[in-house]
Design an enzyme around this catalytic site. Sequence first.
Site, short mmCIF file in Angstrom:
data_model
loop_
_atom_site.label_atom_id
_atom_site.label_comp_id
_atom_site.label_asym_id
_atom_site.label_seq_id
_atom_site.Cartn_x
_atom_site.Cartn_y
_atom_site.Cartn_z
N PHE A 48 0.86 -1.17 0.00
CA PHE A 48 0.00 0.00 0.00
C PHE A 48 0.90 1.23 0.00
O PHE A 48 1.82 1.33 0.80
CB PHE A 48 -0.89 -0.02 1.24
CG PHE A 48 -1.98 1.00 1.20
CD1 PHE A 48 -3.07 0.82 0.37
CD2 PHE A 48 -1.90 2.15 1.95
CE1 PHE A 48 -4.08 1.78 0.32
CE2 PHE A 48 -2.90 3.12 1.90
CZ PHE A 48 -3.99 2.93 1.08
N TYR A 51 -9.79 -0.81 11.32
CA TYR A 51 -11.11 -0.63 10.71
C TYR A 51 -11.42 -1.66 9.64
O TYR A 51 -12.46 -1.58 9.00
CB TYR A 51 -11.29 0.79 10.15
CG TYR A 51 -10.14 1.35 9.34
CD1 TYR A 51 -9.91 0.93 8.04
CD2 TYR A 51 -9.31 2.30 9.89
CE1 TYR A 51 -8.88 1.46 7.30
CE2 TYR A 51 -8.26 2.84 9.14
CZ TYR A 51 -8.05 2.41 7.86
OH TYR A 51 -7.01 2.94 7.13
N LYS A 52 -10.53 -2.62 9.45
CA LYS A 52 -10.80 -3.68 8.46
C LYS A 52 -11.36 -4.89 9.22
O LYS A 52 -12.52 -4.89 9.61
CB LYS A 52 -9.52 -3.98 7.69
CG LYS A 52 -9.00 -2.77 6.91
CD LYS A 52 -7.75 -3.10 6.11
CE LYS A 52 -7.09 -1.86 5.54
NZ LYS A 52 -7.88 -1.23 4.46
N ARG A 83 -11.86 -6.66 -6.15
CA ARG A 83 -11.34 -7.15 -4.87
C ARG A 83 -12.50 -7.55 -3.97
O ARG A 83 -13.44 -6.78 -3.78
CB ARG A 83 -10.52 -6.03 -4.24
CG ARG A 83 -9.54 -6.48 -3.19
CD ARG A 83 -8.68 -5.33 -2.71
NE ARG A 83 -9.45 -4.37 -1.95
CZ ARG A 83 -8.97 -3.61 -0.96
NH1 ARG A 83 -7.68 -3.70 -0.63
NH2 ARG A 83 -9.72 -2.76 -0.32
N ASP A 114 3.62 -4.45 8.64
CA ASP A 114 2.31 -3.78 8.55
C ASP A 114 1.24 -4.87 8.48
O ASP A 114 1.22 -5.67 7.53
CB ASP A 114 2.29 -2.89 7.29
CG ASP A 114 0.96 -2.16 7.11
OD1 ASP A 114 -0.07 -2.67 7.58
OD2 ASP A 114 0.96 -1.10 6.48
#
Lengths: 412, 412
Positions: A140, A234-235, A383, A209
């Site tokens: 990312f 938040y995932k 995705r 990460d």
Amino acid sequence: MSELNVRAGELDAADELAGIRKQFVLDAVSDHAADAAGVYLDGNSLGALPAAVPGRLDDVVRRQWGALRIRSWDESGWWTAPERIGDRIAPLVGAATGQIVVGDSTSVNVFKALVGAVRLVSGEHGDRTRDEILVDATTFPTDGYIAGSAARLTGCTLRPVTPAEVPDALSARTAAVLLNHVDYRTGRLHDLPSLTAAVHAAGAVAVWDLCHSAGALPVGLDEHGVDLAVGCTYKYLNGGPGSPAYLYVRQDLQDRFDSPLPGWNSHAEPFGMRSEYAPASGALRGRVGTPDILSMLALEAALEVWDGVSIEAVRAKSLALTDFFLECVSAYVPQGRVESLTPVAHEERGSQVALRCDDAGGVMKRLIERGVVGDFRRPDVLRFGFTPLYVGFGDVERAARVLAETLGDLAG
Amino acid sequence: MSELNVRAGELDAADELAGIRKQFVLDAVSDHAADAAGVYLDGNSLGALPAAVPGRLDDVVRRQWGALRIRSWDESGWWTAPERIGDRIAPLVGAATGQIVVGDSTSVNVFKALVGAVRLVSGEHGDRTRDEILVDATTFPTDGYIAGSAARLTGCTLRPVTPAEVPDALSARTAAVLLNHVDYRTGRLHDLPSLTAAVHAAGAVAVWDLCHSAGALPVGLDEHGVDLAVGCTYKYLNGGPGSPAYLYVRQDLQDRFDSPLPGWNSHAEPFGMRSEYAPASGALRGRVGTPDILSMLALEAALEVWDGVSIEAVRAKSLALTDFFLECVSAYVPQGRVESLTPVAHEERGSQVALRCDDAGGVMKRLIERGVVGDFRRPDVLRFGFTPLYVGFGDVERAARVLAETLGDLAG
């Protein structure tokens, strides 16, 4: 009913985690008919709302803030929330307590971790022979941007590499290596144990990460000797939009961890209001400023869905879901219309499936209109994220079927 | 009824801002009888709850997150919240739109501002003759800690000075000066226009911390040519515990502002997911990671109390409140028992009164038990903050009277 449809029902009936779904709000949006029987496969971007959150947050706002006001810093446990909630996340990533603090964004925590990593391998007077930071070039992008800033500010050179290139790229110059556990685009799971061991063998610091792995699969931070790690909440941890991230600093490194953001919350005596800085001991020195209480306590309520849930069971269901999705896609979608970018091997797969597809943007738009919510990643990727706590096998079969129908409609 | 009590009633009756109080929740805490007729004078630490917040936040959680989920990044305006809310704060600090973004803690924003400030006076290749950062030695400590980190990472020397010493301390070596507009302990208001002019005359960059002035008095950022500024939103802006801070970057400096925290949210094309960093134009480049939506939208609701309120009227009432408090304290408290650390001159006073007092910790504890909530700052300061939007003159008279009674009880 197709054979796959029948099998989905059997798999759901046998799913030991199926009961957890009712702890989430997965209602339709009232003004959006297509969501009526929706399938939410974007929990790898924003987790669904845990049912406990609205009531808890209302109490935090009305009683803790509105009535107790300033007293809540002590009486409602606001002050200690960053480390208390860190300890709640710890078992999900294989960490003993006292090593994780919650707060700030992932980007800010990447910055703390990388500058801290470079300082861990520096001499006492800041001299260093290790002046190179390796960063996952496939990651990312924010990690690369922040790593560039950390390199610039510490006099290091940034060297982008793929995870596969890391072993060969390591040298006596390597200070730190920043890697993503799961690639956000393809869903590829990298080999944290062996890459961490390789980094250590080269005398460098390993920073991971965990944004796309925490809450979806076992991480084993302590077991594998990871030095520093960051992740968002938040995932797969369902903390809410932009909920605070976390920083892990391994126990035996904490006394030497030297944060580039030494805010007053990380001081040994924060209310001493001393002009000289002295870092707190332990993970607390990863704190910075005043913690964002509303978001933090929403996250704390969200984490209650994990009570009694084993991450190994979550991983087993995650692999079963992605296996079944790939099987349904193979069965329903005409050969050659999509191509999976997600590894077939379980040990290389996270909890998402990425399908390369012509006109992926247009296809995802139609899927969302029909209630199957994944996301589009440029230039050509569909995705789909599978959150084992609330996605079932029936959802998976339906998503694959709607995908096939959508591709058929577009072809017709 | 005393003469002061009568006068308080007259002042409240004539107060043009009195009606705003009903937009705040100032209820008693049900299980704490002493709060029944409480006076909240700690809004300079944590502002009271605006009545609009609980309902708004409930909608954000249940509908925007719970039902719309990922779609809310666009449909509910989540993505643009940092700059939209920044524009809502702008008029309160005398800034035109397009110069403020909300997000992160004050400490993190101090770091962005100071490293950015040093880079503004550096040559194109990072060379510099200006290698000194002046920081307010009397300030809230976190600013000094973070300034120390910014100095260390940019190769500068940190030099603590009092604001009065700044003009003499400025030199051709000065890169940046970080000052607090209002001293958090004494409530002293510093002369922003003349200090900013002095910093500019020396060719350096002026960075102001507005935590204790924004929302209490006019700041005039644009008018006085301030370069960079930061502030919190949980004091006089009533955003809630740990609500996000903000960063002001003056319009004509934005293209040269070079953030040390270039997260993906500050990218020119954030969803391009490019490996090369390219900063957005405008204030957006002060953004870092994913914005903390729950806290940010609670803040947005909280700011609605400012609709139609002029900061000049707020300032006039603030001075009237602190004048009246000092008068009541003089009248009620025996001579010599307390000593005001807050300047008498209006142009040197913020919106709080700090009283030096023996056994200040014990005195504040008793005051709070009697429903007069201020706070204690070591070693010997009673601190009372006056938020003009919800504090009235009757509150002020009562607080001074309870203080006098408490001191009398303790002496007896």
